[in-house]
Design a protein around this motif. Structure first.
Motif, mmCIF file in Angstrom:
data_model
loop_
_atom_site.group_PDB
_atom_site.id
_atom_site.type_symbol
_atom_site.label_atom_id
_atom_site.label_comp_id
_atom_site.label_asym_id
_atom_site.label_seq_id
_atom_site.Cartn_x
_atom_site.Cartn_y
_atom_site.Cartn_z
ATOM 1 N N LYS A 5 34.386 53.153 76.680
ATOM 2 C CA LYS A 5 33.084 52.856 75.993
ATOM 3 C C LYS A 5 33.172 51.378 75.179
ATOM 4 C CE LYS A 5 29.675 54.710 72.620
ATOM 5 N NZ LYS A 5 29.402 55.827 71.914
ATOM 6 N N ALA A 6 32.318 50.388 75.431
ATOM 7 C CA ALA A 6 32.441 49.263 74.720
ATOM 8 C C ALA A 6 31.907 49.277 73.149
ATOM 9 C CB ALA A 6 31.553 48.172 75.474
ATOM 10 N N ILE A 7 32.658 48.877 72.384
ATOM 11 C CA ILE A 7 32.632 48.947 70.983
ATOM 12 C C ILE A 7 31.914 47.530 70.556
ATOM 13 C CG2 ILE A 7 33.618 48.857 68.733
ATOM 14 C CD1 ILE A 7 35.874 50.811 69.896
ATOM 15 N N LEU A 8 30.772 47.752 70.078
ATOM 16 C CA LEU A 8 30.279 46.486 69.588
ATOM 17 C C LEU A 8 30.404 46.008 67.920
ATOM 18 C CD1 LEU A 8 26.568 47.479 70.545
ATOM 19 C CD2 LEU A 8 28.046 45.863 71.577
ATOM 20 N N PRO A 9 30.550 44.818 68.010
ATOM 21 C CA PRO A 9 30.876 44.196 66.655
ATOM 22 C C PRO A 9 29.757 44.763 65.580
ATOM 23 C CG PRO A 9 29.834 42.347 67.757
ATOM 24 C CD PRO A 9 30.048 43.601 68.641
ATOM 25 N N ARG A 10 30.303 44.980 64.307
ATOM 26 C CA ARG A 10 29.388 45.647 63.244
ATOM 27 C C ARG A 10 30.031 44.776 61.991
ATOM 28 N NH1 ARG A 10 29.023 51.889 62.819
ATOM 29 N NH2 ARG A 10 27.578 51.004 61.634
ATOM 30 N N ASN A 11 29.123 44.426 61.297
ATOM 31 C CA ASN A 11 29.040 43.726 59.815
ATOM 32 C C ASN A 11 29.051 44.825 58.905
ATOM 33 O OD1 ASN A 11 28.912 42.550 57.469
ATOM 34 N ND2 ASN A 11 27.940 40.957 58.093
ATOM 35 N N LYS A 12 29.963 45.379 58.444
ATOM 36 C CA LYS A 12 30.082 46.481 57.603
ATOM 37 C C LYS A 12 29.337 46.440 56.180
ATOM 38 C CE LYS A 12 33.911 48.922 59.882
ATOM 39 N NZ LYS A 12 35.306 49.336 59.791
ATOM 40 N N LYS A 13 29.341 45.128 55.898
ATOM 41 C CA LYS A 13 28.490 44.846 54.775
ATOM 42 C C LYS A 13 27.055 44.985 54.628
ATOM 43 C CE LYS A 13 31.616 40.986 53.509
ATOM 44 N NZ LYS A 13 31.950 39.461 53.225
ATOM 45 N N LEU A 14 26.566 45.425 55.891
ATOM 46 C CA LEU A 14 25.161 45.644 56.049
ATOM 47 C C LEU A 14 24.902 47.077 56.259
ATOM 48 C CD1 LEU A 14 24.291 43.214 58.960
ATOM 49 C CD2 LEU A 14 23.524 42.957 56.661
ATOM 50 N N LYS A 15 25.861 48.007 55.966
ATOM 51 C CA LYS A 15 25.726 49.271 55.869
ATOM 52 C C LYS A 15 24.622 49.870 54.979
ATOM 53 C CE LYS A 15 28.571 53.487 56.108
ATOM 54 N NZ LYS A 15 29.768 54.242 56.143
ATOM 55 N N VAL A 16 24.832 49.338 53.659
ATOM 56 C CA VAL A 16 23.892 50.112 52.620
ATOM 57 C C VAL A 16 22.274 49.538 52.894
ATOM 58 C CG1 VAL A 16 23.168 49.699 50.256
ATOM 59 C CG2 VAL A 16 25.395 49.910 50.841
ATOM 60 N N LEU A 17 22.067 48.144 53.513
ATOM 61 C CA LEU A 17 20.977 47.731 53.861
ATOM 62 C C LEU A 17 20.468 48.466 55.097
ATOM 63 C CD1 LEU A 17 18.453 45.737 53.817
ATOM 64 C CD2 LEU A 17 19.785 44.118 55.172
ATOM 65 N N SER A 18 21.283 48.955 56.050
ATOM 66 C CA SER A 18 20.730 49.358 57.293
ATOM 67 C C SER A 18 20.600 50.901 56.825
ATOM 68 C CB SER A 18 22.110 49.889 58.044
ATOM 69 O OG SER A 18 21.678 50.513 59.300
ATOM 70 N N ALA A 19 21.146 51.683 55.786
ATOM 71 C CA ALA A 19 20.724 52.953 55.211
ATOM 72 C C ALA A 19 19.225 52.775 54.407
ATOM 73 C CB ALA A 19 21.637 53.573 54.426
ATOM 74 N N HIS A 20 19.265 51.478 53.925
ATOM 75 C CA HIS A 20 17.626 51.409 53.079
ATOM 76 C C HIS A 20 16.600 51.542 54.156
ATOM 77 C CE1 HIS A 20 15.089 49.926 50.368
ATOM 78 N NE2 HIS A 20 14.708 49.120 50.956
ATOM 79 N N LEU A 21 17.037 50.363 55.180
ATOM 80 C CA LEU A 21 15.809 50.477 56.292
ATOM 81 C C LEU A 21 15.347 51.799 56.870
ATOM 82 C CD1 LEU A 21 16.921 46.949 57.648
ATOM 83 C CD2 LEU A 21 14.918 47.494 56.294
ATOM 84 N N ARG A 22 16.547 52.543 57.248
ATOM 85 C CA ARG A 22 16.195 53.832 57.832
ATOM 86 C C ARG A 22 15.540 54.749 56.834
ATOM 87 N NH1 ARG A 22 21.067 53.744 59.541
ATOM 88 N NH2 ARG A 22 22.051 54.697 57.937
ATOM 89 N N ASN A 23 15.846 54.886 55.542
ATOM 90 C CA ASN A 23 15.128 55.474 54.612
ATOM 91 C C ASN A 23 13.736 54.867 54.229
ATOM 92 O OD1 ASN A 23 17.335 57.515 54.575
ATOM 93 N ND2 ASN A 23 18.337 56.306 53.217
ATOM 94 N N ASN A 24 13.495 53.682 54.470
ATOM 95 C CA ASN A 24 12.366 53.258 54.230
ATOM 96 C C ASN A 24 11.480 52.587 55.413
ATOM 97 O OD1 ASN A 24 12.178 53.317 51.020
ATOM 98 N ND2 ASN A 24 14.181 52.883 51.638
ATOM 99 N N ALA A 25 11.524 53.316 56.362
ATOM 100 C CA ALA A 25 11.053 52.688 57.615
ATOM 101 C C ALA A 25 9.272 52.582 57.650
ATOM 102 C CB ALA A 25 11.321 53.567 58.844
ATOM 103 N N THR A 26 9.017 51.502 58.488
ATOM 104 C CA THR A 26 7.679 51.403 58.415
ATOM 105 C C THR A 26 6.970 52.390 59.320
ATOM 106 O OG1 THR A 26 7.685 50.277 60.652
ATOM 107 C CG2 THR A 26 7.840 48.751 58.594
ATOM 108 N N GLN A 27 5.667 52.505 58.850
ATOM 109 C CA GLN A 27 4.969 53.470 59.781
ATOM 110 C C GLN A 27 5.000 53.407 61.323
ATOM 111 O OE1 GLN A 27 0.638 52.986 58.803
ATOM 112 N NE2 GLN A 27 -0.022 54.423 60.235
ATOM 113 N N GLU A 28 5.090 52.359 61.935
ATOM 114 C CA GLU A 28 5.045 52.106 63.095
ATOM 115 C C GLU A 28 6.438 52.457 63.567
ATOM 116 O OE1 GLU A 28 1.917 49.640 61.857
ATOM 117 O OE2 GLU A 28 4.149 49.730 61.036
ATOM 118 N N GLU A 29 7.564 52.421 62.967
ATOM 119 C CA GLU A 29 8.960 52.638 63.165
ATOM 120 C C GLU A 29 9.098 54.175 63.326
ATOM 121 O OE1 GLU A 29 11.625 48.974 61.758
ATOM 122 O OE2 GLU A 29 11.209 50.765 60.466
ATOM 123 N N ASN A 30 8.477 54.748 62.137
ATOM 124 C CA ASN A 30 8.530 56.635 62.089
ATOM 125 C C ASN A 30 7.792 56.886 63.364
ATOM 126 O OD1 ASN A 30 9.947 56.737 59.809
ATOM 127 N ND2 ASN A 30 8.227 56.618 58.412
#
Length: 120
Positions: A3-28
């Motif tokens: 399985k290919a492993i994609l690069p990940r900037n781990k500094k974005l982890k908190v922002l990623s979680a925030h975006l997941r928890n505060n998704a737009t109406q359309e994303e939801n």
């Protein structure tokens, strides 16, 4: 096959979680009414390099982006094109939908996603 492993900037982890928890109406709507129960797994707000993809399917190597009105300004369009090029260079296909597509043509959006996953 490894399985290919994609690069990940781990500094974005908190922002990623925030975006997941505060998704737009359309994303939801796309998540809860289609992707969450889709037979092939999707992730929400997945970090890929220095970007956060709205939705990501590793098996189909697919990124789905939902774009609000701010994405149609010149600078944002250039940034989106750069982002799409980067993701494409990683072997990922990118589907972009306007939020209005989710609100006005939801089943057509779902059909395009399904057809793309099946073809990949």
């Amino acid at each position: 096959m490894k399985k290919a492993i994609l690069p990940r900037n781990k500094k974005l982890k908190v922002l990623s979680a925030h975006l997941r928890n505060n998704a737009t109406q359309e994303e939801n709507k796309l998540w809860y009414e289609f992707l969450r129960e889709y037979p092939i797994r999707f992730n929400r707000q997945r970090i890929v390099g220095n970007y956060i993809a709205d939705f990501y399917c590793a098996r189909a190597k697919l990124v789905i982006e939902l774009d609000g009105s701010q994405h149609y300004e010149e600078a944002a369009m250039a940034a989106d094109a750069e982002r799409t090029q980067y993701l494409s260079e990683l072997g990922l296909d990118v589907l972009r939908f306007a939020n209005s597509d989710i609100n006005e043509s939801f089943y057509e959006v779902c059909s395009v996603i399904d057809e793309t996953v099946r073809s990949r």
